[in-house]
Scaffold this motif. Sequence first.
Motif, PDB file in Angstrom:
ATOM      1  N   LEU A  63       0.817  -1.208   0.000  1.00 53.47           N
ATOM      2  CA  LEU A  63       0.000   0.000   0.000  1.00 53.47           C
ATOM      3  C   LEU A  63       0.856   1.265   0.000  1.00 53.47           C
ATOM      4  N   VAL A  64       1.983   1.238   0.699  1.00 49.78           N
ATOM      5  CA  VAL A  64       2.885   2.396   0.696  1.00 49.78           C
ATOM      6  C   VAL A  64       3.389   2.648  -0.719  1.00 49.78           C
ATOM      7  N   VAL A  65       3.789   1.602  -1.412  1.00 47.07           N
ATOM      8  CA  VAL A  65       4.289   1.774  -2.786  1.00 47.07           C
ATOM      9  C   VAL A  65       3.163   2.246  -3.704  1.00 47.07           C
ATOM     10  N   ARG A  66       2.003   1.669  -3.529  1.00 45.88           N
ATOM     11  CA  ARG A  66       0.889   2.009  -4.431  1.00 45.88           C
ATOM     12  C   ARG A  66       0.393   3.438  -4.221  1.00 45.88           C
ATOM     13  N   VAL A  67       0.292   3.872  -2.964  1.00 46.15           N
ATOM     14  CA  VAL A  67      -0.268   5.183  -2.664  1.00 46.15           C
ATOM     15  C   VAL A  67       0.786   6.286  -2.744  1.00 46.15           C
ATOM     16  N   ALA A  68       1.902   6.077  -2.074  1.00 47.34           N
ATOM     17  CA  ALA A  68       2.890   7.157  -1.959  1.00 47.34           C
ATOM     18  C   ALA A  68       3.800   7.274  -3.178  1.00 47.34           C
ATOM     19  N   PHE A  69       4.112   6.176  -3.829  1.00 49.18           N
ATOM     20  CA  PHE A  69       5.096   6.223  -4.912  1.00 49.18           C
ATOM     21  C   PHE A  69       4.506   5.880  -6.283  1.00 49.18           C
ATOM     22  N   ASP A  70       3.219   5.696  -6.356  1.00 51.67           N
ATOM     23  CA  ASP A  70       2.519   5.452  -7.615  1.00 51.67           C
ATOM     24  C   ASP A  70       3.101   4.269  -8.401  1.00 51.67           C
ATOM     25  N   GLY A  71       3.482   3.212  -7.678  1.00 50.64           N
ATOM     26  CA  GLY A  71       3.956   1.994  -8.330  1.00 50.64           C
ATOM     27  C   GLY A  71       5.344   2.085  -8.928  1.00 50.64           C
ATOM     28  N   SER A  72       6.186   2.989  -8.459  1.00 47.37           N
ATOM     29  CA  SER A  72       7.549   3.136  -8.961  1.00 47.37           C
ATOM     30  C   SER A  72       8.344   1.844  -8.749  1.00 47.37           C
ATOM     31  N   ASP A  73       9.126   1.462  -9.767  1.00 46.42           N
ATOM     32  CA  ASP A  73       9.906   0.224  -9.670  1.00 46.42           C
ATOM     33  C   ASP A  73      10.979   0.306  -8.589  1.00 46.42           C
ATOM     34  N   SER A  74      11.665   1.437  -8.489  1.00 43.69           N
ATOM     35  CA  SER A  74      12.715   1.561  -7.467  1.00 43.69           C
ATOM     36  C   SER A  74      12.104   1.549  -6.068  1.00 43.69           C
ATOM     37  N   ALA A  75      10.962   2.200  -5.899  1.00 41.62           N
ATOM     38  CA  ALA A  75      10.287   2.178  -4.600  1.00 41.62           C
ATOM     39  C   ALA A  75       9.795   0.778  -4.275  1.00 41.62           C
ATOM     40  N   GLN A  76       9.345   0.066  -5.288  1.00 38.52           N
ATOM     41  CA  GLN A  76       8.883  -1.305  -5.075  1.00 38.52           C
ATOM     42  C   GLN A  76      10.047  -2.198  -4.645  1.00 38.52           C
ATOM     43  N   GLY A  77      11.204  -2.013  -5.234  1.00 33.06           N
ATOM     44  CA  GLY A  77      12.377  -2.797  -4.851  1.00 33.06           C
ATOM     45  C   GLY A  77      12.807  -2.506  -3.423  1.00 33.06           C
TER      46      GLY A  77
END
Length: 154
Positions: free
Chosen positions: A24-38
Amino acid sequence: MRQRWFRITVLAVALFAINVVARLVVRVAFDGSDSAQGRSSIAMFTLIAVVLGVLTFVRAQRRKPGDWLPDVGFGAVGGMLLTVLVGPFLSGSEPFANGGGDFFAQVWLYGGCAIAGTVLGYWVAVLLGRDYRSRSLKAFTRAKAARPRRVVGR
């Protein structure tokens, strides 16, 4: 027996909750960014290892490994199954959307972190002499030393 399954279920849900928060943090705060997901995946797997390590450290002090290890193991497997099968739906994806290789890589990574955390927690308990066996041996030694020696007359 009912209490044992409750502990296993609570552990599985807690480990899955870690995954839900990371997704949820990646989806909401970072809009699905690959680096944030990693980065969130690394943080999630680290936190899972830490939670299992602390839980193992605490449980190893009170009970034999044969009593707590199945609970921790089944809880970790339940959390892994929820994470890899239900978790992707929270991100708007499917478990096999990126192929079987990604799916099984996540299973292996989860399993490796869970095992590493559990082993580290147990090793720390043994290293500090706080595990069940060390404490039992220490209590036996104290009890044996406290008893007076029997004098045998010949």
